[in-house]
Design a protein around this motif. Sequence first.
Motif, PDB file in Angstrom:
ATOM      1  N   ASP A 152       0.817  -1.214   0.000  1.00  0.00           N
ATOM      2  CA  ASP A 152       0.000   0.000   0.000  1.00  0.00           C
ATOM      3  C   ASP A 152       0.852   1.266   0.000  1.00  0.00           C
ATOM      4  N   LEU A 153       2.035   1.191   0.593  1.00  0.00           N
ATOM      5  CA  LEU A 153       2.910   2.362   0.600  1.00  0.00           C
ATOM      6  C   LEU A 153       3.484   2.549  -0.793  1.00  0.00           C
ATOM      7  N   THR A 154       3.725   3.784  -1.155  1.00  0.00           N
ATOM      8  CA  THR A 154       4.211   4.102  -2.492  1.00  0.00           C
ATOM      9  C   THR A 154       5.737   4.224  -2.493  1.00  0.00           C
ATOM     10  N   ILE A 155       6.293   4.293  -3.683  1.00  0.00           N
ATOM     11  CA  ILE A 155       7.730   4.536  -3.795  1.00  0.00           C
ATOM     12  C   ILE A 155       8.062   5.877  -3.138  1.00  0.00           C
ATOM     13  N   LYS A 156       7.203   6.863  -3.340  1.00  0.00           N
ATOM     14  CA  LYS A 156       7.416   8.181  -2.708  1.00  0.00           C
ATOM     15  C   LYS A 156       7.438   8.052  -1.184  1.00  0.00           C
ATOM     16  N   ASP A 157       6.520   7.244  -0.610  1.00  0.00           N
ATOM     17  CA  ASP A 157       6.514   7.015   0.840  1.00  0.00           C
ATOM     18  C   ASP A 157       7.844   6.423   1.300  1.00  0.00           C
ATOM     19  N   LEU A 158       8.315   5.422   0.560  1.00  0.00           N
ATOM     20  CA  LEU A 158       9.584   4.779   0.921  1.00  0.00           C
ATOM     21  C   LEU A 158      10.748   5.753   0.795  1.00  0.00           C
TER      22      LEU A 158
ATOM     23  N   ALA B 125      15.471  -1.141   2.335  1.00  0.00           N
ATOM     24  CA  ALA B 125      14.577  -0.263   1.575  1.00  0.00           C
ATOM     25  C   ALA B 125      14.730  -0.528   0.079  1.00  0.00           C
ATOM     26  N   ALA B 126      15.968  -0.813  -0.343  1.00  0.00           N
ATOM     27  CA  ALA B 126      16.188  -1.152  -1.759  1.00  0.00           C
ATOM     28  C   ALA B 126      15.395  -2.402  -2.128  1.00  0.00           C
ATOM     29  N   ASN B 127      15.351  -3.379  -1.219  1.00  0.00           N
ATOM     30  CA  ASN B 127      14.530  -4.571  -1.475  1.00  0.00           C
ATOM     31  C   ASN B 127      13.052  -4.212  -1.554  1.00  0.00           C
ATOM     32  N   LEU B 128      12.610  -3.327  -0.682  1.00  0.00           N
ATOM     33  CA  LEU B 128      11.205  -2.906  -0.710  1.00  0.00           C
ATOM     34  C   LEU B 128      10.853  -2.204  -2.020  1.00  0.00           C
ATOM     35  N   LEU B 129      11.808  -1.492  -2.594  1.00  0.00           N
ATOM     36  CA  LEU B 129      11.558  -0.828  -3.876  1.00  0.00           C
ATOM     37  C   LEU B 129      11.309  -1.843  -4.995  1.00  0.00           C
ATOM     38  N   MET B 130      11.819  -3.065  -4.821  1.00  0.00           N
ATOM     39  CA  MET B 130      11.645  -4.086  -5.861  1.00  0.00           C
ATOM     40  C   MET B 130      10.302  -4.799  -5.779  1.00  0.00           C
ATOM     41  N   ILE B 131       9.535  -4.526  -4.738  1.00  0.00           N
ATOM     42  CA  ILE B 131       8.168  -5.040  -4.665  1.00  0.00           C
ATOM     43  C   ILE B 131       7.305  -4.086  -5.478  1.00  0.00           C
ATOM     44  N   GLN B 132       6.601  -4.629  -6.455  1.00  0.00           N
ATOM     45  CA  GLN B 132       5.827  -3.749  -7.337  1.00  0.00           C
ATOM     46  C   GLN B 132       4.814  -2.944  -6.529  1.00  0.00           C
ATOM     47  N   ARG B 133       4.849  -1.635  -6.741  1.00  0.00           N
ATOM     48  CA  ARG B 133       3.969  -0.698  -6.040  1.00  0.00           C
ATOM     49  C   ARG B 133       3.854   0.557  -6.892  1.00  0.00           C
ATOM     50  N   HIS B 134       2.907   1.405  -6.560  1.00  0.00           N
ATOM     51  CA  HIS B 134       2.735   2.664  -7.290  1.00  0.00           C
ATOM     52  C   HIS B 134       3.807   3.668  -6.861  1.00  0.00           C
ATOM     53  N   VAL B 135       4.115   4.592  -7.739  1.00  0.00           N
ATOM     54  CA  VAL B 135       5.083   5.648  -7.424  1.00  0.00           C
ATOM     55  C   VAL B 135       4.504   6.592  -6.377  1.00  0.00           C
ATOM     56  N   ALA B 136       3.229   6.956  -6.532  1.00  0.00           N
ATOM     57  CA  ALA B 136       2.580   7.899  -5.611  1.00  0.00           C
ATOM     58  C   ALA B 136       1.101   7.548  -5.516  1.00  0.00           C
ATOM     59  N   ARG B 137       0.427   8.200  -4.614  1.00  0.00           N
ATOM     60  CA  ARG B 137      -1.010   7.981  -4.446  1.00  0.00           C
ATOM     61  C   ARG B 137      -1.771   8.601  -5.634  1.00  0.00           C
ATOM     62  N   PRO B 138      -2.935   8.075  -5.945  1.00  0.00           N
ATOM     63  CA  PRO B 138      -3.714   8.641  -7.059  1.00  0.00           C
ATOM     64  C   PRO B 138      -3.921  10.148  -6.859  1.00  0.00           C
ATOM     65  N   GLY B 139      -3.685  10.894  -7.914  1.00  0.00           N
ATOM     66  CA  GLY B 139      -3.882  12.342  -7.862  1.00  0.00           C
ATOM     67  C   GLY B 139      -2.699  13.126  -7.324  1.00  0.00           C
ATOM     68  N   GLU B 140      -1.703  12.441  -6.735  1.00  0.00           N
ATOM     69  CA  GLU B 140      -0.538  13.165  -6.220  1.00  0.00           C
ATOM     70  C   GLU B 140       0.252  13.736  -7.384  1.00  0.00           C
ATOM     71  N   LYS B 141       0.710  14.951  -7.213  1.00  0.00           N
ATOM     72  CA  LYS B 141       1.449  15.653  -8.270  1.00  0.00           C
ATOM     73  C   LYS B 141       2.892  15.869  -7.843  1.00  0.00           C
ATOM     74  N   SER B 142       3.715  16.164  -8.817  1.00  0.00           N
ATOM     75  CA  SER B 142       5.116  16.478  -8.565  1.00  0.00           C
ATOM     76  C   SER B 142       5.208  17.744  -7.714  1.00  0.00           C
ATOM     77  N   GLU B 143       6.146  17.751  -6.785  1.00  0.00           N
ATOM     78  CA  GLU B 143       6.374  18.941  -5.972  1.00  0.00           C
ATOM     79  C   GLU B 143       7.245  19.945  -6.719  1.00  0.00           C
ATOM     80  N   THR B 144       7.893  19.493  -7.779  1.00  0.00           N
ATOM     81  CA  THR B 144       8.727  20.381  -8.597  1.00  0.00           C
ATOM     82  C   THR B 144       8.426  20.132 -10.080  1.00  0.00           C
ATOM     83  N   PRO B 145       7.201  20.496 -10.505  1.00  0.00           N
ATOM     84  CA  PRO B 145       6.848  20.270 -11.907  1.00  0.00           C
ATOM     85  C   PRO B 145       7.803  21.016 -12.836  1.00  0.00           C
TER      86      PRO B 145
END
Length: 193
Positions: A41-47, A96-116
Amino acid sequence: MSLFLTSSVVALLAATAMAGCQRAAQEAAAPASASPPFIADLTIKDLMLNVVDTNADVVWLSVTTVASEKGLVETRPKTPEEWARVKAGAITLAEAANLLMIQRHVARPGEKSETPGVELEPSEMEVLINKDRPAFYEHAKALYNAAMLAADAADKKDADKVFEVGETIEHACENCHRNYWYPNEKIPEFPKP
């Protein structure tokens, strides 16, 4: 030996062999069909924000040299507790690197870049990652390997090596970010003298 006894022994051996083969086949098949019960459930951004960045900072900030009005101020782990903190940061970063290899979303739905305009939008990052997951996994493995070098340096209480490996961690992070976070970044050339 009687024919009945011989036939019984042969039948028993055959049944035992068949049972052994079936059991071996079941054991071999079990790992292929059993998926680990991960909850991603946690995103790559969360990690990144809560595990990767914070633990990379533990390693990076454990060995520093800062120029101040008082001269050079060096920070290095000295006590067993300080070395244990560096090692814990490095090991947590590796996991944490291992956790990144578990397929997950980059961010939550609707989340936008903080530096577009500097980095891609999370949905664009996710498309790039999903296009070539093996390459993404290689970037995560590079982070894992670098973090384990830092853990080893902490075990050996080698501050110079921790500092050196900090750069290896930085390169692992930056190589991934250049591919998925800001692949369109243009780095200006330094003026020629």
